[in-house]
Design a protein around this motif. Structure first.
Motif, PDB file in Angstrom:
ATOM      1  N   ALA A 215     -24.302 -38.980  15.944  1.00 43.45           N
ATOM      2  CA  ALA A 215     -24.931 -39.151  14.973  1.00 43.45           C
ATOM      3  C   ALA A 215     -23.995 -38.243  13.869  1.00 43.45           C
ATOM      4  O   ALA A 215     -23.894 -37.278  13.443  1.00 43.45           O
ATOM      5  N   ASP A 216     -24.423 -38.961  12.789  1.00 44.76           N
ATOM      6  CA  ASP A 216     -24.044 -37.972  11.908  1.00 44.76           C
ATOM      7  C   ASP A 216     -25.375 -38.343  10.713  1.00 44.76           C
ATOM      8  O   ASP A 216     -25.478 -39.914  10.164  1.00 44.76           O
ATOM      9  N   GLY A 217     -25.309 -37.411   9.003  1.00 41.24           N
ATOM     10  CA  GLY A 217     -26.494 -37.810   8.159  1.00 41.24           C
ATOM     11  C   GLY A 217     -25.736 -36.850   7.330  1.00 41.24           C
ATOM     12  O   GLY A 217     -25.422 -36.189   7.072  1.00 41.24           O
ATOM     13  N   ALA A 218     -27.252 -37.447   6.188  1.00 42.33           N
ATOM     14  CA  ALA A 218     -26.912 -36.585   4.633  1.00 42.33           C
ATOM     15  C   ALA A 218     -28.391 -36.372   4.380  1.00 42.33           C
ATOM     16  O   ALA A 218     -29.361 -36.754   5.453  1.00 42.33           O
ATOM     17  N   ALA A 219     -28.321 -34.894   3.545  1.00 44.72           N
ATOM     18  CA  ALA A 219     -29.532 -34.216   3.489  1.00 44.72           C
ATOM     19  C   ALA A 219     -29.371 -33.829   1.604  1.00 44.72           C
ATOM     20  O   ALA A 219     -28.311 -33.816   1.532  1.00 44.72           O
ATOM     21  N   ASP A 220     -30.547 -33.803   1.472  1.00 39.32           N
ATOM     22  CA  ASP A 220     -30.599 -33.941  -0.452  1.00 39.32           C
ATOM     23  C   ASP A 220     -31.602 -32.006   0.028  1.00 39.32           C
ATOM     24  O   ASP A 220     -32.207 -31.777   0.387  1.00 39.32           O
ATOM     25  N   PHE A 221     -31.237 -31.039  -0.880  1.00 35.72           N
ATOM     26  CA  PHE A 221     -31.972 -29.542  -1.458  1.00 35.72           C
ATOM     27  C   PHE A 221     -32.825 -30.163  -2.945  1.00 35.72           C
ATOM     28  O   PHE A 221     -32.367 -30.039  -3.409  1.00 35.72           O
ATOM     29  N   ASP A 222     -33.802 -29.278  -2.559  1.00 31.81           N
ATOM     30  CA  ASP A 222     -34.535 -28.741  -4.259  1.00 31.81           C
ATOM     31  C   ASP A 222     -33.606 -27.971  -5.375  1.00 31.81           C
ATOM     32  O   ASP A 222     -32.080 -27.652  -4.511  1.00 31.81           O
TER      33      ASP A 222
END
Length: 413
Positions: A215-222
């Motif tokens: 799988a591949d995913g994306a993430a975001d941060f504060d």
């Protein structure tokens, strides 16, 4: 005939229950070995067998496992890293000691030291940020001058973004160096700081098992200077060509680090020069990622990992194609969490899979600038990216909480 047991070294607030449940579905008896079993609530709640042992002591662990073998057929051993990735080296050594399926301890060791890992990746031609290793304030300052501000300062060993900070100027550099070197940050060994170029661009990750990209995913941060995750999504919103590109780089990482057995989680920033590898973790991703991957692809990666641990064949084939995502609930200030509301309403939104708070009202909130700052999450899934995002936002809008500021020193409560 003795009962087949799965040994779980330590636990995890999110992944631990998933491993316990998967083990039971596979007909295994889960046994947790932990320095403090009481810190894992699910063990008592589910009446899971737990043994108190110094998990930093390899001899103590082998002694307990040897004693358990008199009663159980130990089918496999695995574990959780906690705040220190090098913990997986101990688990790998236990597997080898008892002639059970497991990774090569040397491969896990080179991966758990971020500086050594970078050296192997760079030598193999894998794109990584510029980096230096430092042990003193003078070395940190010199390394930052060579690389050029802004830079990332991070412990060479550790997990969960603990001790990781973006330093945009010399004052921030000096402040965080002092934090890391003068007693406020807890080191398990002598201090080693990785000073690295700040790779600017969207964050992506891949999850692998053996030599297969699952799988591949994306993430975001504060917002910086810390890196507290606030959102995650599977699969990543990439073109087919971009998916293939990060899959190719992921396989190159596995070859460079000799990670040919078991799970890995590879983190990227997509910069002007394409995907740049930030870190390779020789384990499955934690928190909501296993749930998101199952919702998106239909693959239960925890179940398949346990099958590998006990010597069975994995089935990593995707059986569905959805968009799953999580939003993490992160407080904006320290204080006392005095109110949580809207959880039932948010959970009732069609498409919402889970709404969960990790803390109860009246809990003190003291932010640390890493993944421990998260106090809850919402998970949603649908066949469409836009729809999944809309479901999440609708649920988030229904949730509320309040934090009463802690009284200043000398003030009356």
């Amino acid at each position: 005939m003795p009962k087949r047991a799965l040994i779980l070294v330590e636990g995890h607030r999110n992944s631990g229950p998933l491993y316990v449940q998967a083990a039971q579905r596979l007909g295994l008896h889960p046994i947790t070995l932990a320095a403090d079993p009481a810190q894992y609530d699910y063990l008592a709640e589910e009446s899971i067998e737990a043994i108190r042992v110094d998990t930093d002591n390899f001899d103590a662990l082998t002694h307990v496992c040897s004693r358990l073998r008199a009663t159980y057929d130990i089918a496999g051993i695995t574990g959780f890293a906690g705040r220190d990735e090098s913990f997986y080296v101990t688990v790998a050594k236990l597997c080898r000691h008892f002639d059970l399926p497991g990774p090569n301890p040397a491969s896990i060791a080179r991966c758990s030291d971020k500086f050594t890992q970078r050296q192997f990746l760079a030598q193999a031609g894998v794109p990584v940020p510029a980096y230096r290793l430092a042990a003193t304030a003078m070395e940190v300052e010199s390394a930052a001058a060579e690389i050029g501000l802004p830079v990332i300062l991070k412990p060479a060993e550790g997990s969960g973004s603990s001790g990781v900070r973006l330093c945009r100027d010399m004052d921030e550099l000096a402040e965080h160096t002092t934090y890391l070197l003068e007693g406020m940050y807890i080191w398990r060994s002598s201090p080693k700081i990785l000073v690295e170029e700040f790779a600017k661009g969207p964050f992506y990750e891949t999850v692998t098992m053996g030599d297969a990209v699952i799988a591949d995913g994306a993430a975001d941060f504060d917002p910086p200077p810390h890196f507290v995750p606030c959102a995650s999504m599977f699969p990543a919103p990439l073109t087919e060509e971009e998916h293939e590109r990060i899959a190719d780089v992921s396989l190159h990482c596995l070859q460079a680090l000799d990670l040919g057995w078991g799970p890995a989680n590879i983190e990227f920033r997509w910069t002007k020069r394409g995907p740049v590898v930030i870190e390779v973790n020789a384990r499955l991703p934690g928190w909501t990622a296993p749930q998101l991957i199952q919702l998106a692809y239909g693959v239960d990666i925890v179940n398949e990992h346990i099958k590998l641990v006990i010597g069975h064949e994995c089935d990593l084939r995707a059986t569905q194609s959805h968009i799953s995502a999580a939003r993490f609930l992160v407080p904006e200030r320290d204080g006392i969490l005095d109110r949580i509301e809207g959880v039932i309403l948010a959970a009732a939104v069609p498409g919402v899979v889970e709404v969960r708070f990790y803390v109860e009202p009246e809990t003190p909130i003291v932010r640390k600038g890493d993944d421990r700052d998260r106090i809850g999450h919402v998970i949603a899934a649908s066949p469409d990216h836009t729809r999944t995002e809309a479901i999440l936002q609708r649920a988030i809008d229904l949730i509320g909480w309040s934090i009463t500021p802690l009284p200043l020193r000398g003030e009356k409560k």
